[in-house]
Design a protein around this motif. Sequence first.
Motif, mmCIF file in Angstrom:
data_model
loop_
_atom_site.group_PDB
_atom_site.id
_atom_site.type_symbol
_atom_site.label_atom_id
_atom_site.label_comp_id
_atom_site.label_asym_id
_atom_site.label_seq_id
_atom_site.Cartn_x
_atom_site.Cartn_y
_atom_site.Cartn_z
ATOM 1 N N SER A 244 1.012 -1.116 0.058
ATOM 2 C CA SER A 244 -0.095 0.540 -0.126
ATOM 3 C C SER A 244 1.128 1.770 0.358
ATOM 4 C CB SER A 244 -0.926 0.329 1.386
ATOM 5 O OG SER A 244 -0.015 0.091 2.543
ATOM 6 N N PRO A 245 0.687 1.906 -0.394
ATOM 7 C CA PRO A 245 0.837 3.293 -0.804
ATOM 8 C C PRO A 245 1.558 3.982 1.140
ATOM 9 C CG PRO A 245 -0.825 3.918 -1.850
ATOM 10 C CD PRO A 245 -1.116 2.738 -1.003
ATOM 11 N N ALA A 246 0.765 3.944 1.548
ATOM 12 C CA ALA A 246 2.099 3.976 3.446
ATOM 13 C C ALA A 246 2.621 3.188 3.184
ATOM 14 C CB ALA A 246 0.164 3.988 4.291
ATOM 15 N N GLU A 247 1.825 1.495 3.589
ATOM 16 C CA GLU A 247 3.662 0.548 4.225
ATOM 17 C C GLU A 247 4.610 1.327 2.735
ATOM 18 O OE1 GLU A 247 5.500 -2.597 5.830
ATOM 19 O OE2 GLU A 247 3.020 -1.088 6.601
ATOM 20 N N ALA A 248 4.615 1.795 1.389
ATOM 21 C CA ALA A 248 6.061 2.520 1.152
ATOM 22 C C ALA A 248 6.460 3.428 1.327
ATOM 23 C CB ALA A 248 5.219 2.351 -0.074
ATOM 24 N N ALA A 249 5.353 4.244 2.040
ATOM 25 C CA ALA A 249 6.725 5.566 2.108
ATOM 26 C C ALA A 249 7.042 5.097 3.620
ATOM 27 C CB ALA A 249 5.217 7.091 2.297
ATOM 28 N N ARG A 250 6.377 3.853 4.502
ATOM 29 C CA ARG A 250 6.791 3.927 6.300
ATOM 30 C C ARG A 250 8.156 3.155 5.413
ATOM 31 N NH1 ARG A 250 6.494 -0.468 9.765
ATOM 32 N NH2 ARG A 250 5.753 -1.556 8.226
ATOM 33 N N LEU A 251 8.301 2.105 4.892
ATOM 34 C CA LEU A 251 9.399 1.558 4.450
ATOM 35 C C LEU A 251 10.318 1.957 3.859
ATOM 36 C CD1 LEU A 251 10.521 -1.741 4.884
ATOM 37 C CD2 LEU A 251 9.015 -2.110 3.007
ATOM 38 N N VAL A 252 9.718 2.793 2.888
ATOM 39 C CA VAL A 252 11.619 3.600 2.589
ATOM 40 C C VAL A 252 11.910 4.396 3.331
ATOM 41 C CG1 VAL A 252 11.832 5.360 0.702
ATOM 42 C CG2 VAL A 252 10.736 3.439 0.276
ATOM 43 N N GLY A 253 11.318 5.096 4.472
ATOM 44 C CA GLY A 253 11.845 5.832 5.264
ATOM 45 C C GLY A 253 13.045 5.152 6.205
ATOM 46 N N TYR A 254 12.499 3.492 6.905
ATOM 47 C CA TYR A 254 13.216 2.920 7.803
ATOM 48 C C TYR A 254 14.626 3.038 6.234
ATOM 49 C CZ TYR A 254 10.134 1.896 10.729
ATOM 50 O OH TYR A 254 8.971 1.596 11.288
ATOM 51 N N LEU A 255 14.840 2.653 4.992
ATOM 52 C CA LEU A 255 15.620 1.948 4.667
ATOM 53 C C LEU A 255 15.952 3.747 3.789
ATOM 54 C CD1 LEU A 255 14.116 -0.069 1.623
ATOM 55 C CD2 LEU A 255 15.531 -0.240 3.756
ATOM 56 N N VAL A 256 16.116 4.884 3.162
ATOM 57 C CA VAL A 256 16.615 6.022 3.990
ATOM 58 C C VAL A 256 17.747 6.345 5.117
ATOM 59 C CG1 VAL A 256 16.654 8.519 3.203
ATOM 60 C CG2 VAL A 256 14.902 7.258 1.752
ATOM 61 N N THR A 257 16.891 6.044 6.465
ATOM 62 C CA THR A 257 17.511 6.457 7.362
ATOM 63 C C THR A 257 18.505 5.580 7.841
ATOM 64 O OG1 THR A 257 15.818 7.229 8.124
ATOM 65 C CG2 THR A 257 17.710 6.670 9.805
ATOM 66 N N THR A 258 17.886 3.683 6.776
ATOM 67 C CA THR A 258 19.663 3.230 7.202
ATOM 68 C C THR A 258 20.431 3.671 6.273
ATOM 69 O OG1 THR A 258 18.055 1.106 7.697
ATOM 70 C CG2 THR A 258 20.104 0.180 6.819
ATOM 71 N N ASN A 259 20.472 3.743 5.221
ATOM 72 C CA ASN A 259 21.626 4.691 4.256
ATOM 73 C C ASN A 259 22.249 5.272 4.707
ATOM 74 O OD1 ASN A 259 22.133 6.172 1.020
ATOM 75 N ND2 ASN A 259 22.383 4.168 1.066
ATOM 76 N N ALA A 260 21.095 6.243 5.391
ATOM 77 C CA ALA A 260 22.147 7.700 5.139
ATOM 78 C C ALA A 260 23.086 7.873 6.902
ATOM 79 C CB ALA A 260 21.202 8.697 6.154
ATOM 80 N N VAL A 261 22.429 6.467 7.502
ATOM 81 C CA VAL A 261 23.377 6.425 8.827
ATOM 82 C C VAL A 261 24.700 5.909 8.783
ATOM 83 C CG1 VAL A 261 23.456 5.355 11.306
ATOM 84 C CG2 VAL A 261 21.515 6.340 10.995
ATOM 85 N N THR A 262 24.556 4.808 7.993
ATOM 86 C CA THR A 262 25.396 3.597 7.719
ATOM 87 C C THR A 262 26.549 4.172 6.356
ATOM 88 O OG1 THR A 262 23.720 1.792 7.747
ATOM 89 C CG2 THR A 262 26.478 1.554 6.041
ATOM 90 N N VAL A 263 26.366 4.321 6.239
ATOM 91 C CA VAL A 263 27.076 6.333 4.975
ATOM 92 C C VAL A 263 28.247 6.641 6.058
ATOM 93 C CG1 VAL A 263 27.225 8.300 3.258
ATOM 94 C CG2 VAL A 263 26.114 5.689 2.968
ATOM 95 N N ILE A 264 27.420 7.480 7.032
ATOM 96 C CA ILE A 264 28.081 8.590 7.647
ATOM 97 C C ILE A 264 29.017 7.882 9.108
ATOM 98 C CG2 ILE A 264 27.168 9.857 10.244
ATOM 99 C CD1 ILE A 264 24.840 10.535 8.389
ATOM 100 N N ALA A 265 28.521 6.878 9.401
ATOM 101 C CA ALA A 265 29.367 5.828 10.113
ATOM 102 C C ALA A 265 30.333 5.608 9.592
ATOM 103 C CB ALA A 265 28.432 4.421 11.253
ATOM 104 N N LEU A 266 29.805 4.597 8.302
ATOM 105 C CA LEU A 266 31.216 3.780 7.888
ATOM 106 C C LEU A 266 32.374 4.715 6.931
ATOM 107 C CD1 LEU A 266 29.752 0.190 8.012
ATOM 108 C CD2 LEU A 266 30.756 1.356 10.072
ATOM 109 N N GLN A 267 32.034 5.168 6.418
ATOM 110 C CA GLN A 267 32.451 6.088 5.034
ATOM 111 C C GLN A 267 33.533 6.331 5.088
ATOM 112 O OE1 GLN A 267 30.669 6.714 1.829
ATOM 113 N NE2 GLN A 267 33.221 5.607 1.278
ATOM 114 N N HIS A 268 34.259 6.908 6.156
ATOM 115 C CA HIS A 268 35.519 7.879 6.028
ATOM 116 C C HIS A 268 36.292 6.111 6.707
ATOM 117 C CE1 HIS A 268 38.668 9.655 9.177
ATOM 118 N NE2 HIS A 268 38.234 10.226 7.697
ATOM 119 N N LEU A 269 35.698 5.563 8.134
ATOM 120 C CA LEU A 269 36.977 3.841 8.144
ATOM 121 C C LEU A 269 37.186 3.319 6.849
ATOM 122 C CD1 LEU A 269 37.628 2.740 10.781
ATOM 123 C CD2 LEU A 269 35.157 1.452 10.520
#
Length: 392
Positions: A244-269
């Motif tokens: 559903s659109p609501a589920e898609a928005a919720r899940l994409v939010g989790y995925l974008v956050t996961t991507n951003a946190v991973t990059v910020i935490a590990l990119q320099h390392l």
Amino acid sequence: MLAALKRYPAAVRLLLATTFALTLARALTLPYLVVYLANNFQLSVSEIGLLIGGALIIASLLSLYGGHLVDTVRTHTLVVVSTLVFTLAFVGAMASRSAALFFLCLVLINLALAVVDIAAKAGFCALLPVAERAEVFAIKYTLRNVGYAVGPLLGVAMLELDDHLPFVASALIGLGTGLAYQRLGDRGLQAAAPAQPRAAFAQVALGLARDRRLVYFTLGGVLSAVVFGQFGAYLSQYLMVTTSPAEAARLVGYLVTTNAVTVIALQHLIGRRISRQHLMPWLLAGMGLFIAGLLGFSLADSVLAWCLAMLVFTLGEIMVIPAEYMFIDLIAPEHLRGVYYGAQNLSNLGTALGPVMVGIALGQWWPGAIFYLLVMSVILAAVFYWMGTRRH
């Protein structure tokens, strides 16, 4: 990362701060752009996609000439002028009463950001020894992701106060950045060797086309950008079809956050460990992680599974991005670094193409087929990267 920043010359830190500030300014308007275009110009979703994607494509093509300017104009002058254009374009976008004028302003915003980005990369190469460049590229990419993680959140908060506030804030950030660089920037910094005779852009462009390693690597960059450039867009398209659109928005939010946190935490390392001597192994490892992440998406049936697949996918992104920068640094002649980085910027064509390709595939095949199509894009990118790293 802080220790590395303290070690760098002031000119390097200022270039990093400048690119971060402009990225943050650009990211402020991202959450509202689609809604703004729909409300103010009565455009359909497809027309909005064409406008935003078309502006990115045109700016990417023009950035090749922007790279030529980086090689021929003092960095101080180019950065100050570009930030001024960036500021005026946001003012123009806010004042636009037609979609055509807004489109022009969006092209100028993307182009100004690209030119400053190219100038920064070329400046790093002029200011730092080879051994320290992988680390500064990793830091720059980390800061870029911080900007795109924080900017939309600030933009949403500003929208609660006033519809035009994100545009005003972006223009003010651009103006402040330009004034700061005007005052503090290194006026003697030149990306290219000053003693080198200047060639006309047409002559330079022909030379780029003859550099088969650059052509292969640019094709590889376009194909890989199809996969990671706008993953949020094509994952949203997939989830809109399968949930559903609501589920898609919720899940994409989790995925974008996961991507951003991973990059910020590990990119320099991770990024600081990438060296010229082992570019192809790093690229192949990144490509392998892309494939593993995409296959994980195709099989995911829970939030945890989706987020784990995104973690693997992001590790591939962390490896590929700095390795691409390092490869251009390896093959670019000293007097043409700007235009070579401009050619690398053509990978944004893949960023614009990804959602279009996935949208067509979703209309023709079963939804899961898009991930296998994207895997094929990764494999083709790896082939072009391999051809690019060979000596001809």
